[in-house]
Design a protein around this motif. Sequence first.
Motif: not given
Length: 233
Positions: A111-124
């Motif tokens: 995500a950092g390399g693609a310019g995406i500052p944040a995302f959501y995941t169920r993991t954790g």
Amino acid sequence: MKSKIFASPHEALKGICENGMLVACGGFGLCGMPESLIDALCETEVNKLTVVSNNAGIDGIGLAKLIEKGQIAKMISSYVGNNKTFEKAYLNGDIDLEFSPQGTMSERLRAGGAGIPAFYTRTGVGTLVAEGKPHEKFDGETFVQERGIRADLALIRAEIADEEGNLVFRKTARNFNPMMAASGKITIVEVEEIVPAGEIDPDHVHIPGIFVQRIVKSTIPKRIEFVTNREEG
């Protein structure tokens, strides 16, 4: 165009190392670990580093050397495991540790390399990993927000590079290296072989040269972490 090829790991790091940097460092155990560059970084004496790496190598090799010298203030990792140096430093309170599940860590780098500052995941979700982080519901399921990682410096290892920085990795040495290459503001790669531009079939390029700023030939032979031999007969 200025050449991307440097004469030594020390030359490749010259002028870019600063205290407090966030460094992404490839490798899974010893597989795909940029040992020559890590050793050179150790000799720069920079400190207060935050380092993103799956497990910080093994005792006495790679990032463990920087941990022993107190140059790393914080690790973002998935696994402590066999690295007693890392384990001891953490338990003694000498180093901060942010656990990040392997898939999440990989996606944070991508995500950092693609310019995406944040995302959501169920993991954790529902664990210590999710504490203090924003949560959101999607389609009736709870997800936790994870921030992308944009490294000041990425140190990676590949099998082959051409003069433009196009890279080919060998088998599982791809592990976190491609995502880290893209996440780095400056990416340095150590390789087994450097070939002329155009010699690598475009279909065989794993990481394009636009993500790579500096190239150096590895000065340390690849190691085997666990040697298993078949019994004779």
